[in-house]
Design an enzyme around this catalytic site. Structure first.
Site, PDB file in Angstrom:
ATOM      1  CB  ALA A  54      -0.933  -0.002   1.205  1.00 24.71           C
ATOM      2  N   GLY A  57       1.198   3.444  -5.794  1.00 24.27           N
ATOM      3  CA  GLY A  57       0.327   2.955  -6.864  1.00 24.27           C
ATOM      4  C   GLY A  57      -1.109   2.663  -6.461  1.00 24.27           C
ATOM      5  N   GLY A  59      -2.312   0.286  -4.659  1.00 26.06           N
ATOM      6  CA  GLY A  59      -2.474  -0.086  -3.251  1.00 26.06           C
ATOM      7  C   GLY A  59      -2.742   1.135  -2.383  1.00 26.06           C
ATOM      8  CE1 TYR A 207       3.353  -9.279 -12.379  1.00 22.71           C
ATOM      9  CE2 TYR A 207       2.407  -9.404 -14.587  1.00 22.71           C
ATOM     10  CZ  TYR A 207       2.397  -8.887 -13.300  1.00 22.71           C
ATOM     11  OH  TYR A 207       1.425  -7.990 -12.936  1.00 22.71           O
TER      12      TYR A 207
END
Ligand SMILES: *[C@@H]1O[C@H](CO)[C@@H](O)[C@H](O)[C@H]1NC(C)=O
Length: 326
Positions: A54, A57, A59, A207
């Site tokens: 958080a 971005g 978050g 990913y």
């Protein structure tokens, strides 16, 4: 004005054409990129929400929105300095003082265990867990526990975290667990014989695998939690212009900065726009009672069909339990 006349193409036509092009691009961006927003007005007074990753971005924007709705918000961050700045940002933006940072490094099982036991001691309830943190396209490296970094952080870290917090989340039902995946998961696949790329590492593929695992984990978790009042959601947030691209765009950015900026302006969501589907799943009336689904653009979407094979979802769960010693 003679000078500006090139046959049919004079200054006026040029201006009209560019105007139309800009409007067209803006409309394209609005409909095809930004999409739906979470329009629920639901309040979260007295509720507790945890958001991983958080400090920046989506978050950070997710945390801000939850705090505005009155929830107590715990920002679980690896970088405490950035985390503190994010706490100030969320406090200022929401007017709430009920925002705290807690150190969590998802690339360390020890850190996840410490974080979880402190949370279980200190918090009376957990209504919302947002598994948002992620790393993307990192060079090959291992977590503290010897997991490949992307699979270890994005999937295994959240797998353990969620399981450790699960009893309290159940006690707080109705409660919700949102796991941020990505559309990229459609290019992912699992390999139970070499899940963590001990042979040929490819950053992109790893990913995508970790994001596929996010979808499968959320689905299996939803199934295991049926009847408990806890519902689960995996989410494609959209293409976002955040620090997540720090590895991918590193070289690109320097060479083609203007091109990079305009491409981002056109094709990437802002972090606030990118938080909308997560928020929709975490708070909206519309998503209430729906579990195990994959969401995009604030709507249920079709995931990779590999994510719909029950047997593999179960197998991934059991594999993950073994890896994290659960
Ligand atoms: C999102 O959904 C809305 C309507 O449900 C649609 O008009 C829009 O084009 C969609 N946007 C994206 C990016 O999928």
């Amino acid at each position: 004005m003679e000078f500006f006349n090139f046959g049919c193409c004079n200054v006026t036509t040029l201006m009209i054409c560019s105007g139309v092009a800009v409007l067209g691009l803006a409309a394209f961006r609005y409909f095809a990129i930004i999409g739906r927003s979470c329009n629920s007005k639901r309040r979260l007074d007295g509720k507790v929400a945890i958001v991983t990753g958080a400090n920046t971005g989506i978050g950070k924007e997710t945390a801000l929105d939850l705090a505005r709705r009155g929830a107590r918000v715990i920002l679980a961050c690896r970088d405490e300095k950035k985390g503190k700045a994010a706490v100030s940002y969320v406090k200022e933006g929401s007017g709430s003082e009920n925002v705290v940072i807690k150190k969590l490094d998802l690339a360390s099982l020890a850190s996840i265990r410490t974080f979880s036991s402190e949370i279980l001691d200190e918090e009376d309830r957990i209504d919302i867990l947002i598994n948002n943190a992620g790393v993307m396209f990192t060079p090959y490296c291992l977590t503290e526990d010897g997991f490949e970094m992307q699979f270890g952080t994005n999937h295994l870290g959240h797998f353990l975290l969620t399981n450790l917090l699960l009893d309290k989340i159940k006690e707080s039902a109705p409660s919700r667990i949102v796991t941020v995946s990505s559309l990229g998961h459609v290019m992912g696949s699992l390999d139970f014989d070499d899940m963590m790329w001990s042979k040929h590492y490819q950053a992109q593929k790893s990913y995508f695998r970790s994001k596929l695992a996010n979808v499968m984990f959320s689905r299996e978790l939803g199934k295991r939690l049926e009847g408990t009042g806890v519902t689960t959601y995996s989410v494609h947030p959209g293409g976002i212009n955040t620090e997540l691209g720090r590895y991918f765009f590193a070289g690109w950015k320097i060479i083609f900065k203007p091109l990079y900026i305009s491409t981002m302006w056109l094709l990437a969501k802002t972090p606030t726009q990118g938080a909308q589907t997560t928020l929709h799943c975490a708070v909206s009336e519309e998503a209430e009672g729906i579990t195990g689904k994959y969401w995009s653009n604030c709507s249920i979407a079709k995931p990779n069909k590999l994510a719909l094979i029950d047997e593999d979802c179960k197998k991934l769960w059991e594999y993950s339990e073994q890896q994290v010693n659960l």
